[in-house]
Design a protein around this motif. Structure first.
Motif, PDB file in Angstrom:
ATOM      1  N   MET A  46      -3.966 -51.837  60.105  1.00  0.00           N
ATOM      2  CA  MET A  46      -3.189 -50.795  59.432  1.00  0.00           C
ATOM      3  C   MET A  46      -2.290 -51.353  58.331  1.00  0.00           C
ATOM      4  N   GLN A  48      -2.574 -53.168  55.630  1.00  0.00           N
ATOM      5  CA  GLN A  48      -2.553 -54.593  55.303  1.00  0.00           C
ATOM      6  C   GLN A  48      -3.007 -54.912  53.872  1.00  0.00           C
ATOM      7  N   SER A  51      -0.689 -57.147  51.843  1.00  0.00           N
ATOM      8  CA  SER A  51      -0.646 -58.534  52.333  1.00  0.00           C
ATOM      9  C   SER A  51      -1.939 -59.267  52.013  1.00  0.00           C
ATOM     10  N   ASN A  52      -3.076 -58.567  52.150  1.00  0.00           N
ATOM     11  CA  ASN A  52      -4.329 -59.173  51.692  1.00  0.00           C
ATOM     12  C   ASN A  52      -4.207 -59.581  50.224  1.00  0.00           C
ATOM     13  N   LEU A  54      -1.593 -60.234  48.479  1.00  0.00           N
ATOM     14  CA  LEU A  54      -0.702 -61.386  48.283  1.00  0.00           C
ATOM     15  C   LEU A  54      -1.448 -62.689  48.589  1.00  0.00           C
ATOM     16  N   GLY A  55      -2.236 -62.679  49.650  1.00  0.00           N
ATOM     17  CA  GLY A  55      -3.026 -63.875  49.970  1.00  0.00           C
ATOM     18  C   GLY A  55      -3.970 -64.247  48.832  1.00  0.00           C
ATOM     19  N   PHE A  56      -4.612 -63.239  48.263  1.00  0.00           N
ATOM     20  CA  PHE A  56      -5.508 -63.523  47.127  1.00  0.00           C
ATOM     21  C   PHE A  56      -4.701 -64.008  45.916  1.00  0.00           C
ATOM     22  N   ILE A  58      -2.002 -65.702  45.921  1.00  0.00           N
ATOM     23  CA  ILE A  58      -1.621 -67.108  46.139  1.00  0.00           C
ATOM     24  C   ILE A  58      -2.843 -68.009  45.992  1.00  0.00           C
ATOM     25  N   ASN A  77       3.523 -51.071  56.363  1.00  0.00           N
ATOM     26  CA  ASN A  77       3.719 -52.491  56.046  1.00  0.00           C
ATOM     27  C   ASN A  77       4.774 -52.642  54.950  1.00  0.00           C
ATOM     28  N   GLY A  79       7.582 -54.060  54.874  1.00  0.00           N
ATOM     29  CA  GLY A  79       8.150 -55.391  54.700  1.00  0.00           C
ATOM     30  C   GLY A  79       7.398 -56.223  53.684  1.00  0.00           C
ATOM     31  N   SER A  80       6.119 -55.883  53.474  1.00  0.00           N
ATOM     32  CA  SER A  80       5.328 -56.659  52.503  1.00  0.00           C
ATOM     33  C   SER A  80       5.913 -56.550  51.101  1.00  0.00           C
ATOM     34  N   THR A  83       8.310 -59.364  51.041  1.00  0.00           N
ATOM     35  CA  THR A  83       7.577 -60.634  51.044  1.00  0.00           C
ATOM     36  C   THR A  83       6.989 -60.912  49.667  1.00  0.00           C
TER      37      THR A  83
ATOM     38  N   CYS B  55       7.921 -61.019  56.420  1.00  0.00           N
ATOM     39  CA  CYS B  55       8.854 -60.200  57.205  1.00  0.00           C
ATOM     40  C   CYS B  55       8.309 -59.930  58.605  1.00  0.00           C
ATOM     41  N   GLU B  59       1.576 -59.421  58.572  1.00  0.00           N
ATOM     42  CA  GLU B  59       1.360 -59.761  57.159  1.00  0.00           C
ATOM     43  C   GLU B  59       0.673 -61.123  57.052  1.00  0.00           C
ATOM     44  N   SER B  62      -3.100 -61.215  57.476  1.00  0.00           N
ATOM     45  CA  SER B  62      -3.829 -60.776  56.274  1.00  0.00           C
ATOM     46  C   SER B  62      -3.763 -61.810  55.159  1.00  0.00           C
ATOM     47  N   ILE B  63      -2.620 -62.442  55.005  1.00  0.00           N
ATOM     48  CA  ILE B  63      -2.475 -63.457  53.960  1.00  0.00           C
ATOM     49  C   ILE B  63      -3.403 -64.638  54.268  1.00  0.00           C
ATOM     50  N   ALA B  66      -7.041 -63.698  53.522  1.00  0.00           N
ATOM     51  CA  ALA B  66      -7.369 -63.731  52.090  1.00  0.00           C
ATOM     52  C   ALA B  66      -7.475 -65.172  51.595  1.00  0.00           C
ATOM     53  N   LEU B  67      -6.603 -66.030  52.075  1.00  0.00           N
ATOM     54  CA  LEU B  67      -6.666 -67.434  51.653  1.00  0.00           C
ATOM     55  C   LEU B  67      -7.956 -68.080  52.106  1.00  0.00           C
ATOM     56  N   CYS B  70     -10.632 -67.499  49.822  1.00  0.00           N
ATOM     57  CA  CYS B  70     -10.457 -68.315  48.609  1.00  0.00           C
ATOM     58  C   CYS B  70     -10.731 -69.797  48.866  1.00  0.00           C
TER      59      CYS B  70
END
Lengths: 197, 174
Positions: A46, A48, A51-52, A54-56, A58, A77, A79-80, A83, B55, B59, B62-63, B66-67, B70
């Protein structure tokens, strides 16, 4: 008030080679409007998508990352926002489709449907650029600037509820969608893996 | 009470070496009292680690996912209460989408030396059964001789593209 497909069509015209993360309703429309190997559908957990993304952002610091979020999804989400502001990726653009309801889950209203300001939340969280649009002509004229602005960028797209079409969830959930994305990403990253530091 | 004397704690520098040897480049975290002094603060200063403070723990799932798409190896550092809070993300992203999410988990309230499943603390003894029910691999780090399990667990997670949990049963010294 705008219509989601019109908004997404404007973003599609400007996406370039961006990797796009989309959720549920936006994802269904996006897959038709902008078919591309670098479309990632954030489903299965739910809220996300941000956040996904953000990972990409980075992991792929030299590629633009666009997230097409929903208002109900982002509420799961929130809080994202903080972040993302803290990491401050310059390559991340966060659109939120605000139609005031959980469209794929029975069109129930989101909490504080007529009160909440997602742009206000993003601004307070610390996004570098924040905007909101409710007129398609204004979106069309300002979108190039939004896309070129150093991120993290946030834009609320105020839109009315869509006519509820039949949705085939297997389109987004299918393993083939994930395989297509992985293969597209591998091609995009060929000979190019920038340092994270 | 958790024993916080230095002798009874795990060697944080050995854990960091294991992470670096396993090519972990990014650590995503919500701070946790068990891992704060000996692991998180040193990681925050490590030149080979990019630290992402989130937070909420979901999160981080998911981060990290995604990494991994990559081609970047990462780890999610948190307390078991955070793991419990993020189980739906672990279920949906790590398990069902077969993602190599490596979770480093400080076990607050765990009695050192006592297997967690025998703990008097509900928040401790439920962790292993939940991981088993979710079919998630895990390793328990109870003393410094267990630290060599970490690298192998991370490597296996990436080779098999499946999640893994590392449970730290003690505090960690710098």
């Amino acid at each position: 008030m705008m219509v989601r497909r019109e908004c997404l069509a404007e973003i599609a015209r400007r996406r370039g080679d961006a990797l796009v993360v989309a959720v549920y309703s936006a994802g269904f429309d996006w897959i038709e409007i902008s078919p591309h190997p670098l479309n990632f559908f954030s489903v299965g957990a739910m809220g996300q998508a941000s956040s996904n993304a953000l990972g990409f952002a980075i992991g792929l610091p030299d590629r633009q990352i666009i997230v097409l979020d929903g208002d109900g999804s982002l509420l799961m989400n929130l809080g994202s926002l903080v972040t993302i502001a803290g990491v401050a990726p310059t390559n991340l653009i966060h659109f939120v489709c605000q139609n005031g309801c959980y469209e794929v889950n029975g069109e129930h209203p989101i909490p504080a449907q007529n009160l909440v300001s997602f742009a206000g939340l993003a601004r307070a969280a610390g996004y570098r650029t924040v905007a909101e649009f409710s007129d398609i002509e204004v979106l069309r004229s300002e979108l190039p600037g939004i896309i070129q602005a150093p991120g993290p960028t946030f834009a609320t797209l105020h839109m009315r509820r869509s006519v509820k079409p039949q949705r085939d969830f297997s389109v987004l959930f299918a393993a083939t969608a994930q395989e297509r994305f992985q293969s597209g990403l591998a091609n995009a990253m060929k000979d190019r893996k920038p340092s994270l530091f | 009470m958790q024993d916080v004397s230095n002798d009874s704690q795990l060697d944080g520098s050995a854990i960091i070496s294991a992470l670096i040897k396993s090519s972990i480049q990014v650590v995503v975290t919500v701070p946790d009292i068990i891992t704060s002094v000996g692991l998180l603060w040193p990681l925050s200063r490590h030149p080979g680690i990019k630290l992402v403070r989130v937070c909420k723990e979901d999160e981080g799932v998911s981060i990290c996912s995604a990494l991994s798409y990559c081609g970047r190896r990462s780890a999610l550092l948190m307390q078991q209460t955070g793991l419990l809070d993020s189980l739906n993300a672990v279920r949906g992203i790590a398990v069902e989408y077969k993602q190599p999410i490596c979770m480093l988990v400080g076990m607050v309230w765990k009695e050192p030396g006592l297997p967690s499943r025998l703990s008097k603390k509900y928040a401790v003894r439920i962790v292993e059964p939940i991981l088993k029910a979710m079919e998630i691999d895990y390793v328990c780090i109870e003393d410094d001789t267990d630290v060599n399990l970490i690298g192998a667990a991370i490597d296996r997670a990436y080779e098999m593209s499946r999640p893994v949990v590392v449970l730290f049963g003690k505090g960690i010294r710098e």
